[in-house]
Design an enzyme around this catalytic site. Structure first.
Site, mmCIF file in Angstrom:
data_model
loop_
_atom_site.group_PDB
_atom_site.id
_atom_site.type_symbol
_atom_site.label_atom_id
_atom_site.label_comp_id
_atom_site.label_asym_id
_atom_site.label_seq_id
_atom_site.Cartn_x
_atom_site.Cartn_y
_atom_site.Cartn_z
ATOM 1 C CE LYS A 1 -67.111 -83.948 -23.875
ATOM 2 N NZ LYS A 1 -66.643 -85.159 -23.238
ATOM 3 C CG ASP B 1 -67.631 -88.665 -24.150
ATOM 4 O OD1 ASP B 1 -68.034 -89.297 -23.458
ATOM 5 O OD2 ASP B 1 -66.581 -87.870 -23.715
ATOM 6 C CD GLU C 1 -64.934 -90.768 -24.817
ATOM 7 O OE1 GLU C 1 -64.638 -90.605 -26.232
ATOM 8 O OE2 GLU C 1 -64.745 -89.888 -23.973
ATOM 9 C CD GLU D 1 -63.563 -89.643 -19.892
ATOM 10 O OE1 GLU D 1 -63.749 -89.612 -21.165
ATOM 11 O OE2 GLU D 1 -63.857 -88.758 -19.370
ATOM 12 C CG ASP E 1 -56.332 -90.135 -18.050
ATOM 13 O OD1 ASP E 1 -54.909 -89.772 -17.625
ATOM 14 O OD2 ASP E 1 -57.185 -89.165 -18.230
ATOM 15 C CG HIS F 1 -59.671 -88.791 -20.888
ATOM 16 N ND1 HIS F 1 -59.621 -88.587 -19.641
ATOM 17 C CD2 HIS F 1 -60.715 -88.082 -21.213
ATOM 18 C CE1 HIS F 1 -60.218 -87.320 -19.228
ATOM 19 N NE2 HIS F 1 -60.995 -87.241 -20.148
HETATM 20 MG MG MG Z 1 -64.796 -88.558 -22.490
#
Ligand code: MG
Length: 362
Positions: A168, A197, A223, A249, A272, A299
């Site tokens: 992240k 992400d 992402e 996602e 997703d 995702h």
């Molecule tokens: Mg993500």
């Protein structure tokens, strides 16, 4: 004809397996919405959908009040017709997250039933491209983790032979994100895919700035750099950086993916199966992406997505975030950094019925 004779929907809460925070939210609990569909030949299909903490009871209400009553007496084999009919019955609330999540619980139950009737696993019924797919880890890369923890987690993943790790990003300063990323790149070496992400947390200008700072680290993708409804912002970023841009996602319809792909705003799609409305639209997005020479890295939901990534030629990666262990008797099989698609007829998720019943909240 395989006539639907009974349906049920219920809600199960699963606590998070570990603390998970990103730049904009925390994963509170997994609200898991189940649908079961019985057919007149004695088979039952079990499907599911989820939220990461809110809205589960709204999904359940839509299923019980609007969607499930339309299924009885219908032919369970005609999945496209059923999906279209249910979607048409929810025009007042679609495209929308709650509606897509509800449709997904029904659609995955119909696919489970279809596969059980065929005596085949999902990965073959849905396309049958290969039986195992590369796995990358997200569980070791949450935003609240210290750099030391990130490095230790990434090292363990790479030592186990996995081909990718994701982190992240979205710390207040570029330098902090960069220091954390650099430490992980150093420990994993140049041959492992490293992804980041941002969970939609940057403005387009800030996303371009961070992409420029991150680019020397050779990232496999960036992402959700900016809010998911800003397709133009994604397109400009994709045109301005060498890092592939990944989205999906937070998209809830095939049409939303079409717009991203037409505009060159997505280099990787992360559709997703729950948020798109089930396996039926998931496969449409995957095939649409193939036509644009774009890969699919879905995702979350690794227990389901392993079979879907295995089904299509442009499936690239499954995301490792274990969250169903409280409800299943066996775990996702992993061999040499690859997730192995189950061979059992159906979705291949080994539900522990007693555990599911114990955690049922509605
Ligand atoms: Mg993500």
């Amino acid at each position: 004809m395989r006539t639907i004779v009974a349906t049920r929907a219920y809600l199960v809460d699963i606590p998070v397996e570990q603390v998970r925070t990103d730049a904009v939210q925390a994963f509170l609990k997994q609200e898991t919405v189940f649908v079961e569909i019985d057919s007149d030949d004695g088979l039952t299909g079990t499907g599911y959908s989820y939220t990461i903490g809110t809205g589960g009871r709204s999904v359940l209400a839509l299923l019980r009040e609007t969607l499930l009553p339309r299924l009885e007496g219908r032919d369970a084999r005609c999945v496209e017709a059923l999906w279209a009919d249910l979607h048409a019955s929810t025009r007042a609330t679609s495209v929308g997250a709650i509606t897509s999540l509800a449709l997904a619980a029904v659609d995955t139950a119909l696919w489970d039933l279809r596969c059980r009737a065929a005596g085949e696993p999902l990965w073959r019924v849905a396309g049958g491209y290969r039986s195992r797919v590369p796995l990358y880890d997200t569980e070791g890369g949450w935003l609240q983790l210290s750099t030391e923890d990130l490095v230790a987690g990434a090292k363990a993943t790479v030592d186990a032979g996995w081909p990718g790790v994701k982190m992240k990003v979205g710390k207040p300063g570029v330098a902090e994100d960069l220091a954390r990323l650099s430490a992980v790149r150093e420990v994993v070496g140049p041959h492992v895919d490293l992804m980041v992400d941002a969970n939609q947390s940057f403005t387009p200008a800030e996303a371009r700035r961070r992409a420029a700072a991150f680019a020397p680290l050779d990232l496999a993708w960036f992402e959700e750099p900016v809010p998911a409804d800003d397709v133009a912002g994604h397109a400009r970023l994709a045109a301005s950086t060498t890092i592939p841009v990944a989205v999906g996602e937070s998209l809830y319809s095939v049409g939303q993916f079409r717009e991203y792909l037409e505009r060159g705003a997505a280099s990787i799609v992360q559709v997703d199966a729950a948020r798109i409305g089930g396996i039926t639209p998931w496969l449409k997005v995957a095939h649409l992406a193939e036509a644009f020479d774009v890969v699919v890295c879905p995702h979350f939901l690794m227990e389901l997505h392993v079979s879907l990534v295995a089904a299509v030629p442009n499936g690239r990666y499954v995301e490792h975030i274990p969250q169903l262990r409280a409800l299943t008797r066996t775990e996702l099989a992993v061999e040499d950094g690859h997730a192995v698609a189950p061979e059992e007829p159906g979705l291949g998720i080994d539900w522990d019925r007693d555990a599911v019943d114990d955690r049922r909240v509605a």
